[in-house]
Scaffold this motif. Structure first.
Motif, PDB file in Angstrom:
ATOM      1  N   MET A   1     -28.330   2.429  57.637  1.00  0.00           N
ATOM      2  CA  MET A   1     -27.251   1.505  57.968  1.00  0.00           C
ATOM      3  C   MET A   1     -26.324   2.066  59.053  1.00  0.00           C
ATOM      4  N   PHE A   2     -26.036   3.360  58.987  1.00  0.00           N
ATOM      5  CA  PHE A   2     -25.118   3.973  59.944  1.00  0.00           C
ATOM      6  C   PHE A   2     -25.810   4.954  60.885  1.00  0.00           C
ATOM      7  N   GLY A   3     -27.081   5.236  60.640  1.00  0.00           N
ATOM      8  CA  GLY A   3     -27.832   6.208  61.420  1.00  0.00           C
ATOM      9  C   GLY A   3     -28.352   7.308  60.520  1.00  0.00           C
ATOM     10  N   LYS A   4     -29.008   8.285  61.110  1.00  0.00           N
ATOM     11  CA  LYS A   4     -29.545   9.401  60.326  1.00  0.00           C
ATOM     12  C   LYS A   4     -28.391  10.230  59.756  1.00  0.00           C
ATOM     13  N   HIS A   5     -28.384  10.376  58.439  1.00  0.00           N
ATOM     14  CA  HIS A   5     -27.265  11.091  57.816  1.00  0.00           C
ATOM     15  C   HIS A   5     -27.163  12.539  58.282  1.00  0.00           C
ATOM     16  N   SER A   6     -28.267  13.126  58.699  1.00  0.00           N
ATOM     17  CA  SER A   6     -28.243  14.526  59.131  1.00  0.00           C
ATOM     18  C   SER A   6     -27.474  14.719  60.434  1.00  0.00           C
ATOM     19  N   GLU A   7     -27.298  13.646  61.198  1.00  0.00           N
ATOM     20  CA  GLU A   7     -26.619  13.752  62.494  1.00  0.00           C
ATOM     21  C   GLU A   7     -25.101  13.632  62.396  1.00  0.00           C
ATOM     22  N   PHE A   8     -24.587  13.357  61.200  1.00  0.00           N
ATOM     23  CA  PHE A   8     -23.154  13.196  61.010  1.00  0.00           C
ATOM     24  C   PHE A   8     -22.546  14.411  60.331  1.00  0.00           C
ATOM     25  N   CYS A   9     -21.290  14.665  60.652  1.00  0.00           N
ATOM     26  CA  CYS A   9     -20.488  15.603  59.888  1.00  0.00           C
ATOM     27  C   CYS A   9     -19.894  14.783  58.745  1.00  0.00           C
ATOM     28  N   HIS A  10     -20.230  15.130  57.513  1.00  0.00           N
ATOM     29  CA  HIS A  10     -19.792  14.374  56.344  1.00  0.00           C
ATOM     30  C   HIS A  10     -18.560  15.050  55.731  1.00  0.00           C
ATOM     31  N   LEU A  11     -17.474  14.305  55.677  1.00  0.00           N
ATOM     32  CA  LEU A  11     -16.216  14.784  55.118  1.00  0.00           C
ATOM     33  C   LEU A  11     -15.916  13.913  53.908  1.00  0.00           C
ATOM     34  N   ALA A  12     -15.711  14.517  52.757  1.00  0.00           N
ATOM     35  CA  ALA A  12     -15.600  13.748  51.521  1.00  0.00           C
ATOM     36  C   ALA A  12     -14.266  13.963  50.826  1.00  0.00           C
ATOM     37  N   LEU A  13     -13.605  12.857  50.554  1.00  0.00           N
ATOM     38  CA  LEU A  13     -12.339  12.855  49.836  1.00  0.00           C
ATOM     39  C   LEU A  13     -12.564  12.078  48.542  1.00  0.00           C
ATOM     40  N   LEU A  14     -13.046  12.805  47.529  1.00  0.00           N
ATOM     41  CA  LEU A  14     -13.454  12.181  46.264  1.00  0.00           C
ATOM     42  C   LEU A  14     -12.736  12.814  45.071  1.00  0.00           C
ATOM     43  N   PRO A  15     -11.389  12.812  45.072  1.00  0.00           N
ATOM     44  CA  PRO A  15     -10.686  13.406  43.934  1.00  0.00           C
ATOM     45  C   PRO A  15     -11.040  12.686  42.642  1.00  0.00           C
ATOM     46  N   SER A  16     -10.969  13.362  41.582  1.00  0.00           N
ATOM     47  CA  SER A  16     -11.322  12.965  40.214  1.00  0.00           C
ATOM     48  C   SER A  16     -12.830  12.884  40.026  1.00  0.00           C
ATOM     49  N   TYR A  17     -13.576  12.416  41.014  1.00  0.00           N
ATOM     50  CA  TYR A  17     -15.034  12.418  40.903  1.00  0.00           C
ATOM     51  C   TYR A  17     -15.563  13.849  40.959  1.00  0.00           C
ATOM     52  N   LEU A  18     -14.976  14.674  41.812  1.00  0.00           N
ATOM     53  CA  LEU A  18     -15.376  16.082  41.894  1.00  0.00           C
ATOM     54  C   LEU A  18     -15.030  16.833  40.616  1.00  0.00           C
ATOM     55  N   GLU A  19     -14.039  16.332  39.909  1.00  0.00           N
ATOM     56  CA  GLU A  19     -13.576  17.013  38.705  1.00  0.00           C
ATOM     57  C   GLU A  19     -14.321  16.556  37.453  1.00  0.00           C
ATOM     58  N   ARG A  20     -15.222  15.630  37.600  1.00  0.00           N
ATOM     59  CA  ARG A  20     -16.031  15.143  36.477  1.00  0.00           C
ATOM     60  C   ARG A  20     -17.431  15.724  36.591  1.00  0.00           C
TER      61      ARG A  20
ATOM     62  N   LYS B   1     -11.633  15.596  68.722  1.00  0.00           N
ATOM     63  CA  LYS B   1     -11.481  16.295  70.003  1.00  0.00           C
ATOM     64  C   LYS B   1     -12.844  16.653  70.595  1.00  0.00           C
ATOM     65  N   ASN B   2     -13.777  17.080  69.723  1.00  0.00           N
ATOM     66  CA  ASN B   2     -15.109  17.499  70.176  1.00  0.00           C
ATOM     67  C   ASN B   2     -16.141  16.364  70.147  1.00  0.00           C
ATOM     68  N   GLN B   3     -15.688  15.149  69.862  1.00  0.00           N
ATOM     69  CA  GLN B   3     -16.551  13.960  69.839  1.00  0.00           C
ATOM     70  C   GLN B   3     -17.746  14.118  68.887  1.00  0.00           C
ATOM     71  N   VAL B   4     -17.473  14.673  67.721  1.00  0.00           N
ATOM     72  CA  VAL B   4     -18.507  14.884  66.706  1.00  0.00           C
ATOM     73  C   VAL B   4     -18.642  13.604  65.872  1.00  0.00           C
ATOM     74  N   PRO B   5     -19.819  12.997  65.824  1.00  0.00           N
ATOM     75  CA  PRO B   5     -19.991  11.811  64.979  1.00  0.00           C
ATOM     76  C   PRO B   5     -19.815  12.206  63.512  1.00  0.00           C
ATOM     77  N   SER B   6     -18.893  11.540  62.847  1.00  0.00           N
ATOM     78  CA  SER B   6     -18.527  11.929  61.489  1.00  0.00           C
ATOM     79  C   SER B   6     -18.446  10.713  60.579  1.00  0.00           C
ATOM     80  N   ILE B   7     -18.580  10.982  59.285  1.00  0.00           N
ATOM     81  CA  ILE B   7     -18.339   9.965  58.261  1.00  0.00           C
ATOM     82  C   ILE B   7     -17.334  10.548  57.287  1.00  0.00           C
TER      83      ILE B   7
END
Length: 152
Positions: free
Chosen positions: A1-20, A60-66
């Motif tokens: 849907m968004f492209g190959k997941h390996s090509e993105f820098c994945h940043l995750a903000l999942l509080p409470s889910y990480l703690e379960r 700044k570095n034009q890194v494709p990210s999610i």
């Protein structure tokens, strides 16, 4: 849907889910992080300052990210930080588990769009453990994978 997941820098903000234990959403995003070509892919729990710094660096570095985030996690983040995103797709994963707020998606998506200076926020909806996720790139219009069919 968004492209190959390996090509993105994945940043995750999942509080409470990480703690379960055994969160299927954390398992899914961890898979993306582990298989990313970008070494800065990571979970941020509630570390908003480091997430902000990484988003700035990626932009700044034009890194494709999610940026993966549960509703209340993203809202907590934008209370502290706002920045325009050009190379980052924000995917709101829903998820009210562990959150203290009660709200509807349509009421806060404009706040996220404004805080990130983006036209819309992407969305993930479904149960990760059942591989039933649908994704919306914009305007809340979700597309399902071919193995999900609807019979009215």
């Amino acid at each position: 849907m968004f492209g190959k997941h390996s090509e993105f820098c994945h940043l995750a903000l999942l509080p409470s889910y990480l703690e379960r234990n055994n969160s299927s959403l954390v398992y899914q995003v961890d898979y993306f992080i582990q298989n990313s070509e970008h070494l800065n892919s990571a979970f941020y729990l509630r570390n908003h300052a480091d997430l902000f710094d990484q988003l700035q660096q990626n932009e700044k570095n034009q890194v494709p990210s999610i940026l993966w985030g549960v509703s209340f996690g993203l809202l907590d983040f934008i209370e502290e930080y706002q920045l325009p995103l050009e190379y980052t797709t924000v995917i709101e994963t829903g998820g009210m588990k562990g959150g203290v707020r009660n709200f509807y998606v349509k009421n806060y998506i404009p706040d996220l769009s404004s805080a990130f200076s983006i036209s819309d926020v992407a969305g993930e909806y479904g149960m990760t453990e059942l591989m039933s996720q649908a994704y919306a790139k914009q305007k809340g219009i979700y597309s399902c994978p071919p193995w999900i069919s609807f019979n009215p």
